[in-house]
Design an enzyme around this catalytic site. Structure first.
Site, PDB file in Angstrom:
ATOM      1  N   GLY A  17       0.438   1.069   2.409  1.00 10.99           N
ATOM      2  CA  GLY A  17       0.328  -0.049   3.342  1.00 10.99           C
ATOM      3  C   GLY A  17       1.395  -1.115   3.190  1.00 10.99           C
ATOM      4  O   GLY A  17       2.585  -0.822   3.006  1.00 10.99           O
ATOM      5  N   ILE A  18       0.951  -2.366   3.237  1.00 15.62           N
ATOM      6  CA  ILE A  18       1.883  -3.495   3.159  1.00 15.62           C
ATOM      7  C   ILE A  18       2.652  -3.484   1.845  1.00 15.62           C
ATOM      8  O   ILE A  18       3.869  -3.703   1.821  1.00 15.62           O
ATOM      9  CB  ILE A  18       1.121  -4.824   3.336  1.00 15.62           C
ATOM     10  CG1 ILE A  18       0.614  -4.966   4.783  1.00 15.62           C
ATOM     11  CG2 ILE A  18       2.014  -6.011   2.969  1.00 15.62           C
ATOM     12  CD1 ILE A  18      -0.284  -6.163   5.013  1.00 15.62           C
ATOM     13  N   ASP A  58      -4.550  -3.136 -12.892  1.00 13.00           N
ATOM     14  CA  ASP A  58      -5.780  -3.593 -12.262  1.00 13.00           C
ATOM     15  C   ASP A  58      -5.683  -5.108 -12.242  1.00 13.00           C
ATOM     16  O   ASP A  58      -5.769  -5.754 -13.294  1.00 13.00           O
ATOM     17  CB  ASP A  58      -6.988  -3.129 -13.082  1.00 13.00           C
ATOM     18  CG  ASP A  58      -8.315  -3.697 -12.568  1.00 13.00           C
ATOM     19  OD1 ASP A  58      -8.295  -4.483 -11.601  1.00 13.00           O
ATOM     20  OD2 ASP A  58      -9.364  -3.360 -13.143  1.00 13.00           O
ATOM     21  N   ASN A  81      -0.092  -8.887  -3.778  1.00 16.80           N
ATOM     22  CA  ASN A  81      -0.502  -8.210  -2.551  1.00 16.80           C
ATOM     23  C   ASN A  81      -1.829  -7.468  -2.683  1.00 16.80           C
ATOM     24  O   ASN A  81      -2.553  -7.310  -1.698  1.00 16.80           O
ATOM     25  CB  ASN A  81       0.592  -7.219  -2.137  1.00 16.80           C
ATOM     26  CG  ASN A  81       0.131  -6.300  -1.032  1.00 16.80           C
ATOM     27  OD1 ASN A  81      -0.023  -6.700   0.122  1.00 16.80           O
ATOM     28  ND2 ASN A  81      -0.120  -5.040  -1.371  1.00 16.80           N
ATOM     29  N   TYR A 156     -14.668 -11.966   1.625  1.00 19.25           N
ATOM     30  CA  TYR A 156     -13.246 -11.740   1.863  1.00 19.25           C
ATOM     31  C   TYR A 156     -12.576 -13.011   2.380  1.00 19.25           C
ATOM     32  O   TYR A 156     -11.522 -13.430   1.880  1.00 19.25           O
ATOM     33  CB  TYR A 156     -13.077 -10.602   2.868  1.00 19.25           C
ATOM     34  CG  TYR A 156     -11.633 -10.307   3.232  1.00 19.25           C
ATOM     35  CD1 TYR A 156     -10.802  -9.640   2.338  1.00 19.25           C
ATOM     36  CD2 TYR A 156     -11.107 -10.687   4.464  1.00 19.25           C
ATOM     37  CE1 TYR A 156      -9.482  -9.361   2.653  1.00 19.25           C
ATOM     38  CE2 TYR A 156      -9.792 -10.412   4.793  1.00 19.25           C
ATOM     39  CZ  TYR A 156      -8.980  -9.753   3.892  1.00 19.25           C
ATOM     40  OH  TYR A 156      -7.677  -9.490   4.214  1.00 19.25           O
ATOM     41  N   LYS A 160      -9.641 -15.229   0.458  1.00 17.07           N
ATOM     42  CA  LYS A 160      -8.312 -15.437   1.014  1.00 17.07           C
ATOM     43  C   LYS A 160      -8.024 -16.926   1.216  1.00 17.07           C
ATOM     44  O   LYS A 160      -6.869 -17.366   1.110  1.00 17.07           O
ATOM     45  CB  LYS A 160      -8.171 -14.675   2.327  1.00 17.07           C
ATOM     46  CG  LYS A 160      -8.143 -13.151   2.149  1.00 17.07           C
ATOM     47  CD  LYS A 160      -6.968 -12.706   1.294  1.00 17.07           C
ATOM     48  CE  LYS A 160      -6.843 -11.197   1.210  1.00 17.07           C
ATOM     49  NZ  LYS A 160      -5.654 -10.758   0.461  1.00 17.07           N
ATOM     50  N   ILE A 191      -2.725  -5.913  10.981  1.00 17.65           N
ATOM     51  CA  ILE A 191      -1.524  -5.145  10.657  1.00 17.65           C
ATOM     52  C   ILE A 191      -1.928  -3.672  10.577  1.00 17.65           C
ATOM     53  O   ILE A 191      -2.913  -3.324   9.915  1.00 17.65           O
ATOM     54  CB  ILE A 191      -0.917  -5.594   9.310  1.00 17.65           C
ATOM     55  CG1 ILE A 191      -0.659  -7.103   9.314  1.00 17.65           C
ATOM     56  CG2 ILE A 191       0.364  -4.813   9.034  1.00 17.65           C
ATOM     57  CD1 ILE A 191       0.314  -7.587  10.368  1.00 17.65           C
ATOM     58  N   PRO A 194      -3.413   2.000   6.849  1.00 19.83           N
ATOM     59  CA  PRO A 194      -4.432   3.057   6.797  1.00 19.83           C
ATOM     60  C   PRO A 194      -5.871   2.562   6.852  1.00 19.83           C
ATOM     61  O   PRO A 194      -6.778   3.325   7.203  1.00 19.83           O
ATOM     62  CB  PRO A 194      -4.139   3.736   5.451  1.00 19.83           C
ATOM     63  CG  PRO A 194      -2.666   3.544   5.257  1.00 19.83           C
ATOM     64  CD  PRO A 194      -2.389   2.175   5.793  1.00 19.83           C
TER      65      PRO A 194
END
Length: 264
Positions: A17-18, A58, A81, A156, A160, A191, A194
């Site tokens: 991904g990103i 991790d 990220n 979430y 963030k 974005i 997957p």
């Protein structure tokens, strides 16, 4: 001249991904990249494909950050990220009423604690270079969800938002110390990675599903991982040398307001 020539850049969650796109973009700009991920098989495969260094990490583990610090005691760039939504294993409740404390802690351990530990590592790994005239850049991958409420993903969104605010604390702290270490956050919206594939599928209605998911986005499309990576290159490079504590949205216009014309 390449914008990140010979700079040592660590990217967390770089296996896909990103994160993988950021590693690729940094390499194209001449950086030496350390791709980290908790998924060893995917991480090693991605690092081999891209031609960069692999290191297991991790981000929720202080011990593994300490191991990274031993392996790479001085760096130029860190991209925090790695992150999770909480829905990776099963569609459990994440609204403010029904979310369990265990699920809340699971998301914050990766997203919030991971950001804290990453920033702490980066400050220590960058400050020696900064005191001798070098620079450092910490890039925290937050989200549009860190700027607005998300009723069905409370943990979430809160995590963030914490990343967004911690970015500013880190930026101010580094400036107070007289270090040329910058810290900024990026806030992507939808974005195409997957993570969306289960919702999109590969049937004849895929395009219709994609259109429906971005119907409220003024630009009417998903963003690309390459667009996020380009912003990371900007923040990592001297092009953004006077930017710290800032938040950059990459959301197709979602937070600009309504694109509709006033009715009569």
């Amino acid at each position: 001249m390449q914008k990140l020539n010979d700079m040592l850049c660590v990217v967390t969650g770089g296996a896909r991904g990103i994160g993988k796109a950021v590693c690729k973009a940094f390499l194209a700009e001449g950086a030496r990249v350390v791709l980290t991920d908790i998924d060893e098989e995917a991480g090693r495969t991605a690092a081999s494909e891209l031609g960069c260094t692999w290191h297991r990490l991790d981000v929720a583990s202080e011990a593994e950050w300490e191991a990274l610090a031993e392996a790479f005691p001085a760096i130029d760039v860190l991209v925090n990220n790695a992150g999770i939504t909480g829905f990776e294993d099963s569609p459990v409740a994440h609204d403010p009423e029904h979310a369990s404390l265990a699920e809340w802690h699971k998301v914050h351990a990766v997203n919030t604690d991971g950001c804290f530990l990453g920033c702490r590592y980066a400050l220590r790994a960058m400050k020696t270079q900064a005191s001798s005239g070098g620079t450092g850049s910490i890039i925290n991958m937050s989200s549009r969800s860190g700027l607005v409420g998300i009723p069905g993903a409370a943990a979430y969104a809160a995590s963030k938002a914490a990343m967004r605010n911690h970015t500013k604390s880190v930026a101010l702290y580094a400036a107070q110390q007289g270090w040329q270490i910058r810290c900024n956050s990026i806030h992507p919206a939808a974005i195409l990675t997957p993570i969306w594939e289960p919702m999109l599928g590969d049937g004849p209605d895929r395009e219709a599903r994609m259109a429906a998911l971005v119907a409220d986005t003024p630009l009417k499309r998903f963003g690309t991982v390459e667009e996020v990576a380009a912003l990371c290159v900007f923040l990592a490079s001297a092009d953004s040398a006077y930017m710290t504590g800032s938040e950059l949205t990459l959301d197709g216009g979602l937070l600009a307001g309504s694109a509709a014309s006033p009715g009569s």
